[in-house]
Design an enzyme around this catalytic site. Structure first.
Site, mmCIF file in Angstrom:
data_model
loop_
_atom_site.group_PDB
_atom_site.id
_atom_site.type_symbol
_atom_site.label_atom_id
_atom_site.label_comp_id
_atom_site.label_asym_id
_atom_site.label_seq_id
_atom_site.Cartn_x
_atom_site.Cartn_y
_atom_site.Cartn_z
ATOM 1 N N ASP A 36 27.170 6.330 20.984
ATOM 2 C CA ASP A 36 26.819 7.299 20.348
ATOM 3 C C ASP A 36 27.223 6.968 18.525
ATOM 4 O O ASP A 36 28.310 6.374 18.091
ATOM 5 C CB ASP A 36 27.225 8.595 20.668
ATOM 6 C CG ASP A 36 26.841 9.476 20.126
ATOM 7 O OD1 ASP A 36 25.825 9.294 18.409
ATOM 8 O OD2 ASP A 36 26.841 10.499 20.471
HETATM 9 C C1 BGC Z 1 24.745 12.731 18.529
HETATM 10 C C2 BGC Z 1 23.044 11.923 18.895
HETATM 11 C C3 BGC Z 1 22.751 11.445 17.986
HETATM 12 C C4 BGC Z 1 23.261 10.833 16.463
HETATM 13 C C5 BGC Z 1 22.349 9.687 15.581
HETATM 14 C C6 BGC Z 1 24.925 12.361 16.717
HETATM 15 O O1 BGC Z 1 25.961 13.046 16.464
HETATM 16 O O2 BGC Z 1 24.751 12.806 19.585
HETATM 17 O O3 BGC Z 1 22.869 12.366 19.523
HETATM 18 O O4 BGC Z 1 21.226 10.697 17.871
HETATM 19 O O5 BGC Z 1 23.976 11.476 16.416
HETATM 20 O O6 BGC Z 1 22.250 10.991 14.545
#
Ligand code: BGC
Length: 714
Positions: A251
């Site tokens: 993530d």
């Molecule tokens: C989220 C993800 C997301 C990523 C990119 C993170 O803060 O938890 O679900 O895909 O950001 O935007």
């Protein structure tokens, strides 16, 4: 290149050295320098990691999901303002789950996959399906449900739909990402049974049955180790047990180490906000390889996985023609939206609207004019269009009915403002309420459009309680006080405290952040053009304290520790087993017609672990409208040697029946699906003994019952 060591690290999950693909990947790896390889393992842009241009290897481009393909953003996350990146807005994950319709999940995946392909993405960061452990989780709306079986069926189809477009689904967030409070630090502990029976089944299904090509690790720790460097979750379970062949992506900003992450299963470090050479998988990974802490075979394994994903996606041999915002995608968004809406209450026959009697409607509440494609933290969509509820109602009724609108409240919420944060749930605006009451008094009928919004339910924070925000309860009290014909249309993505609304309003329609066509779907449900068929994907507790994590004071955890004390008793498993009634149970939802369940038959009385029980029964549509019913099958094990929930969902279907029709419904129940995870043997085991099957229209309404015996011994 040391090909012999190639598969050793991650448990031999790759194609074992055969075929053109394998040869090509190995050949490519042989031509790369270590520096080129390292560059492929960390971000080089908000949603990209490097390719190797001299070898024709492109950057790996991803984008958010799950609501649709996110617009292009600058390094500070501000929109690039392009004219080419609008997309279809699909209903939120819990809405998709409320359809209980895996074929719609496939269509969702397919439409999202096509739009991702059209936007040149190799990876779409969707679907997201962590279990709804607490109603307060800020991302409940984004996820599917509180049940692993329902989640699994939807995840598999979403992944298959996406990937047929040569776009990798990135299933997220692996694993146990069930709260936003301290999400980047909290240490989740859960028993092996809870892990295997509740939190992992949908991930397993998405990998093993759905064939997902990429996986995103969760921010949190599990049993003391961050998910992005968790050898047990990544190497042992995902790559070895499940044979996952693709790439594990962190993530954004969820990586915390170089060597541990590199050795324990992470393949690509994504993130934002610091110079890219300072990423754990940049200069320091290069140094770790050079000083022997990380082997070059480990790096090659990661590159192998990335190239494998690329050959399935951007480097796939057959070309794909894909388009954005097609009529078919809009139709898919509409079909999900209209099957997702849940009719919670319909006393006094207010719905469907009797248009011969209704000449004036007061549409009250800001959610009637608000859009939900963006808001809060995290992924949104720049939708090409989004129909609001007011627009939908005007289009459907405006010619014959006078429609007047009043805001009634202001869904204003600034999460960065500490004062506002505290009072956001308690701020009725008297002048807006007075205006709404005036309109309500003058109208034949009120459509009260309240609920949450995408700022209020958001990634990055959990809600503080289940209260209606923005003074909506006071508004509802005032409006229902002057006009009994008030239909509440509640837009939200997670449970709220609807006790008082339930007591004072004759009709309640549960609406979601329902995509580009959301307003049309609401209008069609209210007019009866569509017969409601959505069922709740999570229980609505009478009080927050009743819900398991809250009853046991294990949410949000203490000192960054979140022990999942409720164990396997999540959602209805807890309410049923503890004998606690919920306001609206899991699987609940009304229709404008009446269905009757009759005559349950099982294909036998005695079965063995490899068998499948066939469950048949008659479903009758006893009303005067065509409708779809979600038939639900739950199983209980009496006198189990281990603790068990009172019942568990093991099958469902969604037949459509014309008015007056009856049909024999057949459902398959593999005996293997009755297994529990034995923590002593670390195996799934089907316990010998008697099992009870219950079938009906919700977890609390199961009129049919039968039982059979499973014999373990030969
Ligand atoms: C989220 C993800 C997301 C990523 C990119 C993170 O803060 O938890 O679900 O895909 O950001 O935007």
């Amino acid at each position: 290149m040391a090909v012999s060591a190639f598969f050793a690290l991650n448990g031999g999950a790759q194609d074992k050295g055969k075929g053109e693909l394998d040869q090509w990947i190995r050949g490519m790896i042989g031509k790369m320098t270590l520096e080129e390889k390292i560059a492929m393992l960390h971000a080089k842009g908000q949603f990209t990691s490097a390719g190797v241009p001299r070898l024709g290897i492109p950057e790996l481009q991803s984008d958010d999901g799950p609501l649709g393909v996110r617009e292009e953003v600058n390094l500070d996350w501000s929109p690039k303002g392009l004219s080419t990146d609008s997309a279809t807005f699909f209903p939120n994950g819990a809405a998709l789950a409320a359809t209980w319709n895996p074929s719609l999940a496939f269509r969702y995946g397919s439409a999202l996959g096509e739009e991702s392909c059209a936007r040149g993405k190799a990876v779409i960061l969707a679907p997201a399906f962590n279990i709804a452990r607490t109603p307060l989780n800020g991302r409940t709306y984004e996820y599917f449900s509180e049940d692993p079986f329902l989640n699994a069926e939807l995840a598999v189809q979403s992944v298959r739909g996406i990937q047929q477009w040569h776009v990798a689904a990135c299933i997220k967030h692996y694993a146990l990402n069930n709260q936003e409070t301290q999400r980047k630090f909290v240490n989740v502990t859960a028993s092996e049974r809870a892990l295997r029976e509740i939190y992992l089944p949908a991930f397993r299904a998405a990998v093993v049955r759905g064939g997902a090509w990429t996986v995103m690790t969760a921010y949190n720790k599990f049993r003391g180790t961050y998910c992005a460097e968790n050898a047990y979750l990544l190497n042992t379970i995902l790559k070895k047990e499940w044979g996952f062949k693709g790439a594990v992506i962190s993530d954004w900003g969820g990586t915390h180490s170089t060597v541990a992450s590199a050795l324990n299963g992470l393949d690509i470090e994504m993130g934002t906000g610091k110079p890219y050479n300072q990423y754990y998988f940049a200069d320091s990974l290069l140094a770790a390889v050079k000083n022997g802490q990380v082997s070059s075979a480990a790096i090659d394994d990661k590159i192998y996985r990335i190239l494998w994903v690329m050959r399935k996606t951007v480097l796939a041999k057959d070309s794909t023609r894909a388009a954005l915002n097609t009529a078919s995608h809009i139709r898919t968004s509409y079909d999900i939206a209209s099957e997702a809406i849940v009719l919670l209450k319909n006393d006094a026959g207010l719905l469907p609207l009797k248009l011969s009697k209704v000449k004036s409607i007061a549409v009250i509440g800001e959610n009637a004019v608000r859009t939900f494609q963006k808001g809060g933290v995290g992924a949104g969509v720049k939708a090409k269009h989004e129909i609001t509820i007011l627009q939908g109602l005007k289009e459907a009724l405006g010619k014959n009915v006078s429609i007047r609108y009043a805001a009634g409240y202001k869904g204003y919420y600034r999460k960065d403002d500490p004062v506002d944060k505290k009072i956001a749930g308690h701020r009725p605006l008297p002048e807006l309420i007075a205006e709404a009451v005036k309109l309500a008094k003058e109208a034949d009928l009120v459509v009260l459009c309240i609920g949450g919004n995408r700022d209020y339910e958001t990634e990055g924070e959990d809600r503080a309680n289940l209260d209606l925000p923005f003074g909506e309860q006071q508004l509802a009290d005032a409006v229902t006080g002057v006009n009994r014909n008030t239909i509440v249309v509640f837009t939200g993505g997670a449970p709220y405290n609807l006790n008082k609304l339930h007591a004072e309003s004759p009709a309640i329609v549960w609406n979601w952040y329902n995509g580009s066509e959301g307003g049309h779907a609401v209008a069609d449900i209210l007019t009866g053009k569509v017969n409601p068929s959505g069922k709740l994907p999570f229980s609505f507790p009478v009080a927050l304290e009743h819900s398991p994590a809250h009853a046991l004071h294990s949410f949000p955890g203490d000192s960054l520790e979140a022990p999942y004390k409720e164990d396997i008793l999540v959602g209805y498993r807890w309410y049923d087993t503890k004998g606690i009634a919920s306001l609206y149970p899991f699987g609940y939802g009304l229709s404008y017609t009446r269905f009757a369940f009759e005559g349950l038959k099982l294909s036998g009385k005695d079965f063995r672990p490899g068998d499948t029980v066939t469950v048949t029964f008659r479903l009758k549509n006893k009303g005067s409208l065509k409708g779809k019913e979600v038939v639900q099958l739950y199983v209980s094990k009496e006198n189990s040697a281990v603790s068990r929930p009172l019942k568990e969902l093991k099958g469902f279907g969604k037949p459509e029946l014309a008015a007056g029709d009856a049909r024999t419904i057949r459902m398959s129940l593999p005996v293997a699906s009755l297994a529990f995870f034995n923590e002593k043997t670390m195996q799934w085991e089907v316990e010998e003994g008697r099992y009870t099957v219950r079938v009906g229209s919700s977890s609390a309404e199961l009129p049919l019952e039968g039982s059979f015996f499973v014999h373990n011994r030969k």
